[in-house]
Design an enzyme around this catalytic site. Structure first.
Site, short mmCIF file in Angstrom:
data_model
loop_
_atom_site.label_atom_id
_atom_site.label_comp_id
_atom_site.label_asym_id
_atom_site.label_seq_id
_atom_site.Cartn_x
_atom_site.Cartn_y
_atom_site.Cartn_z
N GLU A 244 0.88 -1.18 0.00
CA GLU A 244 0.00 0.00 0.00
C GLU A 244 0.91 1.22 0.00
OE1 GLU A 244 -3.32 0.25 -0.09
OE2 GLU A 244 -3.72 -1.90 -0.09
N CYS A 278 -2.17 9.66 2.56
CA CYS A 278 -1.71 9.07 1.29
C CYS A 278 -2.66 9.35 0.15
CB CYS A 278 -1.52 7.57 1.46
SG CYS A 278 -3.02 6.73 2.00
P1 NAD Z 1 8.15 4.62 5.17
O1 NAD Z 1 8.16 3.78 3.93
O2 NAD Z 1 9.31 5.46 5.44
O3 NAD Z 1 7.95 3.69 6.46
C1 NAD Z 1 6.92 2.76 6.58
C2 NAD Z 1 7.39 1.60 7.43
O4 NAD Z 1 8.51 1.01 6.81
C3 NAD Z 1 7.80 1.98 8.84
O5 NAD Z 1 7.29 1.02 9.74
C4 NAD Z 1 9.31 1.95 8.79
O6 NAD Z 1 9.89 1.56 10.01
C5 NAD Z 1 9.59 0.91 7.73
N1 NAD Z 1 10.83 1.19 7.00
C6 NAD Z 1 11.33 2.41 6.67
N2 NAD Z 1 12.48 2.26 5.98
C7 NAD Z 1 12.70 0.93 5.87
C8 NAD Z 1 13.74 0.14 5.28
N3 NAD Z 1 14.77 0.71 4.65
N4 NAD Z 1 13.63 -1.19 5.36
C9 NAD Z 1 12.60 -1.78 5.98
N5 NAD Z 1 11.60 -1.08 6.58
C10 NAD Z 1 11.65 0.26 6.52
O7 NAD Z 1 6.80 5.44 5.03
P2 NAD Z 1 6.27 6.53 6.02
O8 NAD Z 1 7.14 7.73 5.92
O9 NAD Z 1 6.02 5.93 7.36
O10 NAD Z 1 4.84 6.84 5.35
C11 NAD Z 1 4.70 7.73 4.30
C12 NAD Z 1 4.45 7.01 3.00
O11 NAD Z 1 3.47 6.01 3.17
C13 NAD Z 1 3.88 7.95 1.94
O12 NAD Z 1 4.45 7.65 0.70
C14 NAD Z 1 2.41 7.62 1.93
O13 NAD Z 1 1.75 7.93 0.75
C15 NAD Z 1 2.46 6.15 2.17
N6 NAD Z 1 1.19 5.69 2.71
C16 NAD Z 1 0.42 4.88 1.94
C17 NAD Z 1 -0.80 4.47 2.41
C18 NAD Z 1 -1.70 3.58 1.61
O14 NAD Z 1 -2.68 3.10 2.17
N7 NAD Z 1 -1.44 3.33 0.35
C19 NAD Z 1 -1.22 4.87 3.67
C20 NAD Z 1 -0.40 5.69 4.42
C21 NAD Z 1 0.81 6.10 3.94
#
Ligand code: NAD
Length: 503
Positions: A244, A278
């Site tokens: 997602e 998002c």
């Molecule tokens: P992110 O990808 O930085 O982090 C999400 C999760 O991934 C966290 O739990 C984090 O600890 C983990 N993570 C981060 N870097 C990682 C790595 N290198 N390896 C493994 N795990 C890792 O995202 P965010 O900043 O928390 O959220 C923002 C993004 O999420 C935006 O792009 C937003 O659009 C998207 N989002 C999508 C939805 C949806 O339903 N499609 C909903 C909410 C947010």
């Protein structure tokens, strides 16, 4: 690396021994030679799953009811934690974290017995006397990785479906929303069966180690960049994934519309949760004439919502962290500020802002904004707007506003996106009956309501035959002949409707 998993260590059980020492401190013991600090936890949960503890319907319903109690009893703590993390207004928490979770929960509890039932399917003549059905089975041990922007809803939604489908689950909340992370890690395990459900906390390092383990399904919500990392880790074990992800959601406003209504609906969608949504409309596409009408209406809507100084409004949130604040603040240099633009670094406050004279090459158009900034891109007409949308990555949501239904339909028919909402923003996410998910760069897979249950269920195709009637099978056995094949074809083939023959 200090790993921190909220992890049960039941004494004496086979699973418990297998996982001992692999919980909070991540130390290794004789049962785990992989050197991975989470291997014991995964082994423990897999043993629970193999014991079939999570399979009975009553068990699933009881765990789901417990999730409901968590939401009710920890409501105040959730309000406080999300306020501390990003100044979330209580109304927005009640709506987007609690009500949406409750809706998912109730939809699931209301329908689970029906969803779990075997689905009987059609059979050709050769198998007409047999039983053919789809059985919905849990995958096994599931990993749910959640982001920080809706730190309850975005782990709870998938968790409800994963439990409903009979899986064991590890939840990895975001380390960025640290107050909510702590609350979830401390409180949630008190409500759920700790043999089957665990919360693992931590950031990139911890999640990287966690992902080295073999899971049976991974459900990831976050950025496309990290989505690639998760999918790569999953590929090593051939683990199926739902991703997602995010992106830039276009919002087209046609020349014929009720301007004040459009302004309110767009401003609400863009500035809800301080723009950290998002599916928020990321930028507007409209003609210059419409821009001139929209600007005063947007200014009025912002004042109506948040008063003359949004910084003082209890209904406007803050950016979640310093790094995120600086990133969003940098985007303000694109085009010209028409509304807002004020910032306060100490408070991580960015005013509800509208940018005009923005070029597609400007920084604000190169990445998902994820903050309270709304750029307007001027186009000549709807065709140009559609071309603009189609020349970019496929977004999570597309919005189109027009009093003319044909215009809304044109945008729907000539574009592609995860979801679509005509004449409003965000509202499509509130329907548990609609699938929610991205396409292409905005994600893979879908959930909400029954779609979440389906996501976490393996649909096992089953055929059960009787032991007798062997003469009916004789035509398929060697020695082969044309005559035998004629019989096999006549009894097994799927005929086109048009050339149906009476049998
Ligand atoms: P992110 O990808 O930085 O982090 C999400 C999760 O991934 C966290 O739990 C984090 O600890 C983990 N993570 C981060 N870097 C990682 C790595 N290198 N390896 C493994 N795990 C890792 O995202 P965010 O900043 O928390 O959220 C923002 C993004 O999420 C935006 O792009 C937003 O659009 C998207 N989002 C999508 C939805 C949806 O339903 N499609 C909903 C909410 C947010």
């Amino acid at each position: 690396m200090e790993t921190d998993s909220v992890f049960p260590q039941p004494a004496g059980s086979e699973a418990g021994r297998a996982s001992e020492g692999n919980g909070r401190k991540g130390s290794m013991d004789g049962d785990d030679r992989s050197g991975n600090p989470y291997a014991g936890l995964v082994t423990h949960l897999r043993a629970s799953w193999l014991s079939r503890k999570t399979w009975p319907r009553e068990y699933r319903m009881a765990q789901l009811e417990a999730l409901g109690r968590f939401l009710d009893e920890k409501k105040q703590e959730i309000l406080e934690a999300t306020a501390a993390d990003m100044g979330k207004p209580p109304f927005e928490v009640e709506l987007s974290e609690l009500l949406l979770c409750k809706n998912e929960l109730h939809e699931t509890l209301n329908n689970l017995p029906h969803w779990m039932k075997d689905e009987q399917v059609d059979r050709p003549l050769a198998t007409r006397l047999d039983s053919a059905f789809i059985r919905k089975e849990p995958y096994g041990v599931v990993l749910i990785i959640a982001p920080w922007n809706y730190p309850i809803y975005l782990f709870m939604g998938p968790l409800i479906g994963a439990i409903a489908a009979g899986n064991c689950v590890i939840i990895k909340p975001s380390e960025v929303s640290k107050n909510t992370e702590r609350l979830v890690a401390e409180a949630l395990p008190c409500y759920l069966d700790q043999d089957c459900f665990a919360v693992v906390t931590g950031g990139v390092q911890e999640t990287t180690r966690l992902l080295e383990n073999k899971f049976d399904y991974i459900f990831y919500t976050g950025s496309p960049r990290v989505g690639q990392i998760v999918m790569t880790a999953a590929a090593k074990h051939l683990t199926p994934v739902t991703l997602e992800l995010g992106g830039k959601n276009p919002c087209y406003v046609s020349d014929t519309c009720d301007v004040p209504n459009v302004a309110r609906r767009v401003a609400w969608g863009r500035f809800f949760n301080a723009g950290q949504t998002c599916i928020a409309p990321d930028y507007l596409l409209c003609t210059l004439e419409m821009q001139e009408k929209l600007l005063p209406a947007l200014r009025e809507a912002i004042t109506e919502f948040y008063g003359p100084n949004p910084q003082e409004s209890p209904d406007f949130g803050r950016i979640v962290g310093d790094r995120q604040f600086q990133r969003v603040q940098r985007l303000l240099c694109s085009g010209r500020v028409a509304i807002g633009g004020q910032t306060n670094e100490a408070e991580r406050y960015i005013a509800p802002t509208v940018l005009v004279e923005v070029q597609p090459s400007d920084p604000v158009m190169q990445e998902e904004i994820f903050g309270p900034i709304l750029p307007i891109i001027v186009v000549a007409n709807m065709d140009e707007a559609i071309d603009f949308i189609n020349s970019r990555e496929r977004p999570l949501a597309i919005y189109a506003f027009s009093s003319n239904d044909k215009v809304v339909n044109q945008v729907l028919e000539r574009t592609s996106s995860g979801g679509f909402c005509g004449n409003d923003t965000l509202m499509h996410v509130t329907l548990t009956s609609l699938p929610f998910g991205g396409i292409g760069n905005s994600g893979l897979g879908m959930y909400h309501g029954k779609f979440t249950f389906d996501t976490f269920s393996h649909r096992r195709g089953c055929l059960k035959r009787g032991m007798g009637r062997e003469t009916l099978n004789a035509p398929r056995y060697p020695p082969y002949s044309q005559k035998k094949f004629g019989i096999v074809r006549a009894t097994s083939k799927v005929t086109r409707k048009d050339d149906c023959i009476l049998l």
